[in-house]
Scaffold this motif. Structure first.
Motif, PDB file in Angstrom:
ATOM      1  N   LEU B 121      17.702  26.971 -11.186  1.00 44.81           N
ATOM      2  CA  LEU B 121      18.676  26.842 -12.394  1.00 44.81           C
ATOM      3  C   LEU B 121      18.716  25.779 -13.376  1.00 44.81           C
ATOM      4  O   LEU B 121      20.017  26.319 -14.305  1.00 44.81           O
ATOM      5  CB  LEU B 121      19.407  26.537 -10.437  1.00 44.81           C
ATOM      6  CG  LEU B 121      19.705  26.755  -9.760  1.00 44.81           C
ATOM      7  CD1 LEU B 121      20.108  26.674  -8.362  1.00 44.81           C
ATOM      8  CD2 LEU B 121      20.417  27.909  -9.678  1.00 44.81           C
ATOM      9  N   PRO B 122      18.060  24.832 -13.317  1.00 50.42           N
ATOM     10  CA  PRO B 122      18.562  23.518 -14.546  1.00 50.42           C
ATOM     11  C   PRO B 122      18.453  24.208 -15.885  1.00 50.42           C
ATOM     12  O   PRO B 122      19.500  23.596 -16.680  1.00 50.42           O
ATOM     13  CB  PRO B 122      17.735  22.121 -14.294  1.00 50.42           C
ATOM     14  CG  PRO B 122      16.988  23.256 -13.199  1.00 50.42           C
ATOM     15  CD  PRO B 122      17.066  24.791 -12.669  1.00 50.42           C
ATOM     16  N   MET B 123      17.230  25.806 -15.970  1.00 52.50           N
ATOM     17  CA  MET B 123      17.567  26.359 -17.589  1.00 52.50           C
ATOM     18  C   MET B 123      19.106  26.922 -17.154  1.00 52.50           C
ATOM     19  O   MET B 123      18.987  27.031 -19.191  1.00 52.50           O
ATOM     20  CB  MET B 123      16.677  27.728 -17.131  1.00 52.50           C
ATOM     21  CG  MET B 123      15.597  28.334 -18.483  1.00 52.50           C
ATOM     22  SD  MET B 123      14.437  28.723 -17.624  1.00 52.50           S
ATOM     23  CE  MET B 123      15.155  30.703 -16.594  1.00 52.50           C
ATOM     24  N   PHE B 124      19.652  27.095 -16.308  1.00 53.37           N
ATOM     25  CA  PHE B 124      21.290  27.701 -17.269  1.00 53.37           C
ATOM     26  C   PHE B 124      22.149  27.368 -17.707  1.00 53.37           C
ATOM     27  O   PHE B 124      23.715  27.376 -18.043  1.00 53.37           O
ATOM     28  CB  PHE B 124      21.777  29.055 -16.089  1.00 53.37           C
ATOM     29  CG  PHE B 124      20.447  29.554 -15.590  1.00 53.37           C
ATOM     30  CD1 PHE B 124      20.510  30.599 -16.721  1.00 53.37           C
ATOM     31  CD2 PHE B 124      20.513  29.675 -14.230  1.00 53.37           C
ATOM     32  CE1 PHE B 124      19.326  31.675 -15.844  1.00 53.37           C
ATOM     33  CE2 PHE B 124      19.393  31.065 -13.826  1.00 53.37           C
ATOM     34  CZ  PHE B 124      18.525  31.610 -14.438  1.00 53.37           C
ATOM     35  N   MET B 125      21.610  25.765 -17.235  1.00 53.35           N
ATOM     36  CA  MET B 125      23.018  25.084 -17.791  1.00 53.35           C
ATOM     37  C   MET B 125      23.050  23.869 -19.320  1.00 53.35           C
ATOM     38  O   MET B 125      22.254  24.308 -19.561  1.00 53.35           O
ATOM     39  CB  MET B 125      22.158  23.310 -16.601  1.00 53.35           C
ATOM     40  CG  MET B 125      23.182  23.501 -15.326  1.00 53.35           C
ATOM     41  SD  MET B 125      22.348  21.622 -14.638  1.00 53.35           S
ATOM     42  CE  MET B 125      23.428  20.602 -15.015  1.00 53.35           C
ATOM     43  N   ALA B 126      23.817  23.945 -19.292  1.00 52.80           N
ATOM     44  CA  ALA B 126      24.584  22.795 -21.072  1.00 52.80           C
ATOM     45  C   ALA B 126      23.674  22.613 -21.536  1.00 52.80           C
ATOM     46  O   ALA B 126      23.689  21.172 -20.137  1.00 52.80           O
ATOM     47  CB  ALA B 126      25.630  23.684 -21.111  1.00 52.80           C
TER      48      ALA B 126
END
Lengths: 281, 303
Positions: B121-126
């Motif tokens: 999940l963190p990878m998709f965050m701006a």
């Protein structure tokens, strides 16, 4: 060694694995969950010196963003800039990626290297000349300007990845279609293109994520009439100082859609994110 | 094969103009040239000028002055040194953690997909939101992590306002966001390790560490290098997290080279000099790209 003791050891090993992974998951998920939780927290709970876990949820921060914060237009800017640049990049990337995969010419590896190094160029070094060039052609503070800026990384990315997906297809399928009377373009459009649909969708989603998440380009080029969500989020923090409620709300709005579309193509992600170097499951 | 062969022959003999492949490829490459080569030559030209933004844009040819200045500028040298430290720390920790977590997930019997999805999940965050969230969590009055560190007595001052902790904090934010990418890539490598060889080694009595060293490590080495290169490339590409957390401070402790470039260009408006710094960064990413393409060729993927 009896079977029961082997399976007992296996169970024990799995239990240890899960225990460690729970810690990893806590490290990963606590910030995200805390952000979402805080976005529904009333102001008083927000400013408590000790963390508050239970409270009456409120939509006040989301409402404030839309009424006072002009969020609707930022959201629209983000959707348009990221969406249009993605559509252009994927369409052109498909054509050029196919052309590259199916043609043989001298210096092809140099063209490939040029494409990949364009994608890898440091953003700070790209923003700088574009800023001056955009001033000359009046593209600063405009959506077309942002779309062009996003194409500088989305277009080489889309060409490169679509090339990798097309290169995987044996040309014999298209040749068979042409023997059956299809034109060269029909062989591409009717035979090759449908077979790379997963690749196409993955490319589109990654282009969308990269441009939706952009900060550096928009921070430099965008002005009042082309501000995107990440810029709005960053400015919220400097303008009003301690508006953590609104900040966590806008953060939630920015990240949730990308998490959903990102996970939707999880199987193919590794291919896209390694620029074609590693094939997934 | 026959069709493409004749296509190629037709093209070589010059009969019938361009093939469809070239018609699809060339216009797009022309557009890419406008988007990439034009700014590229322009930044070279900028680096040879004193560029000023007062009264519109003015260029004054300065020869190699910007370049000479850059190679003797201690502030820029220090920013490169800090970038190197930041780079080694973030990419190093991400590689070690990423490989370790991938090895753990690979051994899971149940829930593998769910665990991986959550970890990604963190990878998709701006990155800018990651930075702002990091500020929120480490805020000395209201931050959750600041609270935990204070209550446990581990760290009691302002995390992003103190030199030593600020660098650690921005490094950990990057590690938080990008370790998942390494996990994803290494897991793809682990999935391709030959299971029969693993089973045979088990039968022969090789323990986990021996199998790891003699079977798994050699088979995932290529994938690990790809992960390293992808992370290296992005480590110098993005600077959003630092921009919105410390913006180089406190003092200059987190002022890595892209932050220095941005400040030279858009705060001091010394654009010609910033262009020289930018070309220095470009040399780094071209080196990474060179190694990357070599590896692709060796793996037979750049056809």
């Amino acid at each position: 060694m009896t079977t029961s003791s082997t399976s007992g050891r296996k169970l024990g090993k799995q239990a240890v694995l899960y225990a460690i992974l729970v810690l990893v998951l806590l490290w990963t998920l606590v910030p995200i969950l805390w952000m979402i939780l805080s976005s529904f927290k009333p102001g008083t709970a927000q400013l408590s010196p000790t963390p508050v876990f239970f409270f009456a949820p409120t939509f006040q921060h989301y409402a404030a963003l839309f009424t006072g914060g002009n969020l609707g237009s930022y959201f629209l800017n983000s959707v348009l800039a990221a969406g249009i640049s993605t559509i252009i990049a994927v369409t052109l990337g498909c054509l050029a990626g196919y052309g590259l995969a199916r043609s043989h010419f001298r210096g092809k590896q140099h063209v490939a290297f040029w494409i990949i190094s364009t994608r890898m160029a440091p953003i700070a070094a790209v923003v700088l000349p574009l800023f001056i060039l955009f001033r000359y052609v009046n593209l600063l503070d405009s959506l077309p300007g942002l779309i062009v800026a996003y194409l500088t990384f989305n277009l080489p990315f889309a060409i490169w990845i679509m090339n990798a997906f097309f290169a995987d297809l044996p040309p014999s399928l298209e040749e068979a279609a042409m023997v059956d009377g299809a034109s060269r373009f029909q062989a591409f459009y009717r035979v090759a293109l449908p077979l790379v649909t997963p690749g196409l969708v993955t490319t589109a989603i990654l282009c969308l994520v990269f441009s939706w998440n952009d900060y550096a380009f928009a921070a430099t080029f965008a002005g009042p009439s082309s501000q995107t969500l990440p810029i709005a989020a960053a400015q919220l923090n400097t303008q009003t100082g301690l508006s953590w409620g609104q900040l966590t709300a806008i953060g939630t709005i920015v990240v949730l859609p990308m998490m959903i579309v990102g996970l939707a193509v999880r199987r193919y992600l590794v291919r896209g994110l390694t620029l074609g170097a590693v094939t997934g499951e | 094969m026959a069709a493409t062969q004749t296509d190629r022959d037709a093209k070589k003999s010059g009969g019938g103009g361009l093939s469809l492949e070239m018609k699809m490829l060339l216009p797009v490459l022309a557009l890419l040239a406008v988007l990439s080569l034009f700014p590229f030559f322009y930044i070279i030209w900028m680096s040879l000028n004193t560029v000023s933004l007062i009264n519109g844009i003015s260029f004054e040819f300065a020869g190699l002055a910007n370049w000479a200045r850059m190679f003797t500028d201690e502030v820029v040298g220090a920013a490169w040194a800090r970038a190197a430290l930041y780079f080694v720390a973030t990419v190093g920790i991400e590689m070690v953690l990423g490989i370790a977590i991938a090895l753990l997930i690979h051994e899971l019997v149940w829930g593998k997909n769910l665990v991986l999805s959550l970890i990604l999940l963190p990878m998709f965050m701006a990155p800018v939101i990651v930075g702002l969230l990091g500020r929120f969590l480490t805020d000395s009055s209201y931050g959750l992590y600041a609270f935990v560190l204070r209550e446990t007595g581990i760290f009691e001052s302002d995390i992003l306002g103190t030199s030593s902790s600020a660098l650690t904090a921005v490094i950990l934010m990057d590690v938080w966001e990008w370790t998942p990418l390494v996990v994803l890539i290494v897991l793809a490598g682990l999935a391709s390790v030959n299971q029969y060889v693993i089973e045979a080694a088990k039968v022969d009595g090789a323990n986990y560490l021996a199998r790891l060293r003699h079977i798994v490590a050699p088979s995932i080495a290529g994938v690990v290098i790809v992960a390293l290169l992808v992370r290296s490339m992005d480590a110098i590409r993005y600077f959003d997290i630092i921009t919105v957390t410390t913006n180089g401070g406190p003092g200059n402790t987190t002022k890595i080279i892209p932050i220095r470039l941005y400040e030279t260009a858009f705060r001091f408006f010394d654009l010609g000099y910033a262009a020289a710094i930018g070309l220095g960064m470009l040399v780094f990413s071209i080196l990474v790209a060179t190694v990357f393409v070599r590896i692709l060729e060796r793996r037979g993927l750049a056809k």
